[in-house]
Design an enzyme around this catalytic site. Structure first.
Site, PDB file in Angstrom:
ATOM      1  CB  THR A  73       2.201 -11.957  -0.922  1.00 16.86           C
ATOM      2  OG1 THR A  73       2.720 -12.052  -2.246  1.00 16.86           O
ATOM      3  CG2 THR A  73       1.103 -12.996  -0.737  1.00 16.86           C
ATOM      4  CE1 TYR A  74       2.635  -6.138  -4.310  1.00 20.47           C
ATOM      5  CE2 TYR A  74       1.119  -5.640  -6.106  1.00 20.47           C
ATOM      6  CZ  TYR A  74       2.362  -5.496  -5.506  1.00 20.47           C
ATOM      7  OH  TYR A  74       3.329  -4.731  -6.101  1.00 20.47           O
ATOM      8  CG  ASP A 103      -3.986  -6.493  -0.773  1.00 17.55           C
ATOM      9  OD1 ASP A 103      -5.224  -6.522  -0.621  1.00 17.55           O
ATOM     10  OD2 ASP A 103      -3.344  -5.448  -0.991  1.00 17.55           O
ATOM     11  NE  ARG A 139       4.066  -0.164  -0.904  1.00 14.14           N
ATOM     12  CZ  ARG A 139       4.320   1.110  -0.677  1.00 14.14           C
ATOM     13  NH1 ARG A 139       3.324   1.961  -0.422  1.00 14.14           N
ATOM     14  NH2 ARG A 139       5.569   1.552  -0.691  1.00 14.14           N
ATOM     15  NE  ARG A 144       3.972  -5.448   6.889  1.00 10.42           N
ATOM     16  CZ  ARG A 144       3.968  -4.341   6.147  1.00 10.42           C
ATOM     17  NH1 ARG A 144       3.268  -3.288   6.515  1.00 10.42           N
ATOM     18  NH2 ARG A 144       4.682  -4.286   5.035  1.00 10.42           N
ATOM     19  CG  ASP A 166       6.162 -10.128  -1.563  1.00  8.27           C
ATOM     20  OD1 ASP A 166       6.633  -8.980  -1.659  1.00  8.27           O
ATOM     21  OD2 ASP A 166       5.068 -10.466  -2.086  1.00  8.27           O
ATOM     22  CG  ASP A 167       9.726  -6.360  -2.377  1.00  8.24           C
ATOM     23  OD1 ASP A 167       9.584  -6.414  -1.135  1.00  8.24           O
ATOM     24  OD2 ASP A 167       9.567  -5.309  -3.030  1.00  8.24           O
ATOM     25  CD  GLU A 250       8.081   0.865   8.714  1.00  9.16           C
ATOM     26  OE1 GLU A 250       7.621   2.034   8.838  1.00  9.16           O
ATOM     27  OE2 GLU A 250       8.348   0.363   7.611  1.00  9.16           O
ATOM     28  CB  THR A 279      16.208  -6.050  -2.906  1.00  4.62           C
ATOM     29  OG1 THR A 279      15.670  -7.095  -2.090  1.00  4.62           O
ATOM     30  CG2 THR A 279      17.711  -6.002  -2.750  1.00  4.62           C
ATOM     31  NE  ARG A 280      10.200  -0.560  -3.509  1.00  4.86           N
ATOM     32  CZ  ARG A 280       9.529   0.568  -3.748  1.00  4.86           C
ATOM     33  NH1 ARG A 280      10.179   1.697  -3.913  1.00  4.86           N
ATOM     34  NH2 ARG A 280       8.230   0.554  -3.816  1.00  4.86           N
TER      35      ARG A 280
HETATM   36  C1  UGA Z   1       8.235  -0.017   2.003  1.00  9.65           C
HETATM   37  C2  UGA Z   1       8.634  -0.574   3.353  1.00  9.65           C
HETATM   38  O1  UGA Z   1       9.929  -1.084   3.308  1.00  9.65           O
HETATM   39  C3  UGA Z   1       7.706  -1.667   3.701  1.00  9.65           C
HETATM   40  O2  UGA Z   1       8.147  -2.387   4.816  1.00  9.65           O
HETATM   41  C4  UGA Z   1       6.414  -1.015   3.937  1.00  9.65           C
HETATM   42  O3  UGA Z   1       5.458  -2.007   4.147  1.00  9.65           O
HETATM   43  C5  UGA Z   1       5.993  -0.236   2.736  1.00  9.65           C
HETATM   44  O4  UGA Z   1       7.024   0.576   2.178  1.00  9.65           O
HETATM   45  C6  UGA Z   1       4.911   0.687   3.183  1.00  9.65           C
HETATM   46  O5  UGA Z   1       5.009   1.858   2.895  1.00  9.65           O
HETATM   47  O6  UGA Z   1       3.999   0.253   3.861  1.00  9.65           O
HETATM   48  P1  UGA Z   1       8.004  -1.117  -0.443  1.00  9.65           P
HETATM   49  O7  UGA Z   1       9.053  -1.951  -1.082  1.00  9.65           O
HETATM   50  O8  UGA Z   1       7.806   0.249  -0.942  1.00  9.65           O
HETATM   51  O9  UGA Z   1       8.287  -1.112   1.123  1.00  9.65           O
HETATM   52  O10 UGA Z   1       6.594  -1.851  -0.440  1.00  9.65           O
HETATM   53  P2  UGA Z   1       6.156  -3.225  -1.130  1.00  9.65           P
HETATM   54  O11 UGA Z   1       7.225  -4.221  -1.044  1.00  9.65           O
HETATM   55  O12 UGA Z   1       5.582  -2.923  -2.453  1.00  9.65           O
HETATM   56  O13 UGA Z   1       4.955  -3.653  -0.171  1.00  9.65           O
HETATM   57  C7  UGA Z   1       5.173  -4.096   1.155  1.00  9.65           C
HETATM   58  C8  UGA Z   1       4.542  -5.468   1.360  1.00  9.65           C
HETATM   59  O14 UGA Z   1       3.140  -5.368   1.176  1.00  9.65           O
HETATM   60  C9  UGA Z   1       5.047  -6.515   0.375  1.00  9.65           C
HETATM   61  O15 UGA Z   1       5.220  -7.755   1.022  1.00  9.65           O
HETATM   62  C10 UGA Z   1       3.945  -6.585  -0.665  1.00  9.65           C
HETATM   63  O16 UGA Z   1       3.809  -7.832  -1.298  1.00  9.65           O
HETATM   64  C11 UGA Z   1       2.705  -6.216   0.135  1.00  9.65           C
HETATM   65  N1  UGA Z   1       1.687  -5.510  -0.658  1.00  9.65           N
HETATM   66  C12 UGA Z   1       2.027  -4.506  -1.501  1.00  9.65           C
HETATM   67  C13 UGA Z   1       0.364  -5.881  -0.531  1.00  9.65           C
HETATM   68  O17 UGA Z   1       0.034  -6.796   0.225  1.00  9.65           O
HETATM   69  N2  UGA Z   1      -0.584  -5.223  -1.278  1.00  9.65           N
HETATM   70  C14 UGA Z   1      -0.266  -4.223  -2.150  1.00  9.65           C
HETATM   71  O18 UGA Z   1      -1.181  -3.660  -2.817  1.00  9.65           O
HETATM   72  C15 UGA Z   1       1.070  -3.859  -2.257  1.00  9.65           C
HETATM   73 MN    MN Z   2       9.276  -4.032  -1.010  1.00  7.82          MN
END
Ligand code: UGA
Ligand code: MN
Length: 305
Positions: A73-74, A103, A139, A144, A166-167, A250, A279-280
């Site tokens: 999470t961030y 993060d 990210r 992880r 988280d989303d 993955e 979902t985003r």
């Molecule tokens: C997509 C994939 O579905 C994710 O499972 C994958 O981690 C991510 O892309 C990726 O490319 O690595 P997406 O919705 O685009 O997901 O990504 P986010 O939800 O914005 O970020 C994934 C996770 O990392 C979230 O739990 C978010 O809170 C966290 N995050 C995001 C951070 O810890 N730091 C950041 O700067 C951005």
């Molecule tokens: Mn997401």
């Protein structure tokens, strides 16, 4: 004679009510002792202390495997809203251990307070994503991996590990299905890869390919698989690699676990149901903040969102 009989009735009644009250008191006392015993303090590898809290609403059971949920999470406007939604889902699931990794260079008050109020068993960690050019593409990776390190050291088998961003949106039935994962389990993920869903293709209860727009060896999203805890503990070198191309994190991770397509355990009714959605959360519009703050009577901004 009549008086005696009446009095006897009274004494018997007092006895019954008294015994009942004693019984209630004793049971409450026992329950309280159980709660105190189960409230443990874990010390994470690098000295972080996270309290593992007892949840009053969902009983922990001794006869079912643990689920270790890893959430990166961030800090952002919708962070608390997203975490709140996820925490309310997790409250409905027994034997959940929520590993939340910020993060950030330091743990924030917002997440700390949020977790303590969540009534969940949680581990609070932090690990900042390195400041590299492709920071956005990697990210969640460092966070992880930090959780996996903690898991290898402290998580208790039998169990399963799941990487829940988280989303996303989770139907609680997916947790009961993944709980019994022997090696690696997989299932469809809704609203991802430019599709209504991305999913394993199953024939005779075996995974034989993928319904995807973006073929990889294991064409699944982070939300679409879970790993047996013992397997993750056994193969100590497995981690998310920032060097994997975007969208391949993955598949790269699952490949390192040494499994083949036919080893995967298809869940969600042989992968015919969507129980998880990618979902985003839309970026909130707070463009009018500056307008209200021009009013000099508005001093600080005390409400945490
Ligand atoms: C997509 C994939 O579905 C994710 O499972 C994958 O981690 C991510 O892309 C990726 O490319 O690595 P997406 O919705 O685009 O997901 O990504 P986010 O939800 O914005 O970020 C994934 C996770 O990392 C979230 O739990 C978010 O809170 C966290 N995050 C995001 C951070 O810890 N730091 C950041 O700067 C951005
Ligand atoms: Mn997401």
């Amino acid at each position: 004679m009549v008086w005696m009989a009446k009095n006897n009735h009274k004494e018997i009644l007092i006895c019954i009510v008294g015994s009942f009250l004693l019984w209630v008191y004793f049971n409450l006392y026992k329950e309280n002792i159980k709660i105190i015993e189960r409230t443990k303090v874990f010390r994470a590898g690098h000295g972080n202390i996270a309290k593992v809290q007892e949840r009053p609403n969902v009983e922990n059971k001794t006869d079912i495997p643990n689920i270790y949920i890893v959430t990166a999470t961030y800090s952002r406007l919708a962070q608390k809203a997203d975490l709140t939604r996820l925490s309310y889902t997790l409250r409905l699931v027994p034997n959940i251990h929520w590993i939340v990794v910020e993060d950030a260079d330091n743990k924030t008050e917002l997440v700390r307070n949020f977790l303590f109020n969540s009534k969940l068993q949680f581990i609070h960690l932090n690990k900042r994503t390195p400041n590299v050019k492709n920071r956005w593409e990697i990210r969640g990776i460092s966070q992880r991996n930090e959780a996996v390190r903690w898991i290898r050291q402290f998580a208790q088998t039998p169990g399963v590990v799941y990487f829940a961003d988280d989303d996303n949106t989770y139907d609680i039935r997916i947790f009961e299905e993944m709980r019994y994962t022997k090696n690696v389990s997989v299932w469809p993920v809704g609203l991802v890869a430019g599709l209504r869903y991305e999913a394993p293709k199953v024939s005779n209860k075996k995974v034989v390919g993928w319904h995807t727009s973006f073929p990889r060896k294991f064409s699944t999203d982070m939300a679409g698989f879970a790993v047996n805890l013992q397997l993750l503990k056994n193969i100590t070198s497995v981690e998310f690699r920032a060097s994997a191309p975007p969208g391949h994190h993955e598949t790269d991770f699952i490949q390192q676990l040494g499994v083949e397509l036919s080893d995967l355990e298809p869940l969600a009714a042989n992968c015919t149901k969507v129980l998880v959605w990618h979902t985003r959360t839309q970026k909130p519009n707070v463009n009018n903040e500056s307008k209200v703050h021009q009013d000099k009577n508005y001093t600080s901004d005390p409400i945490e969102v």
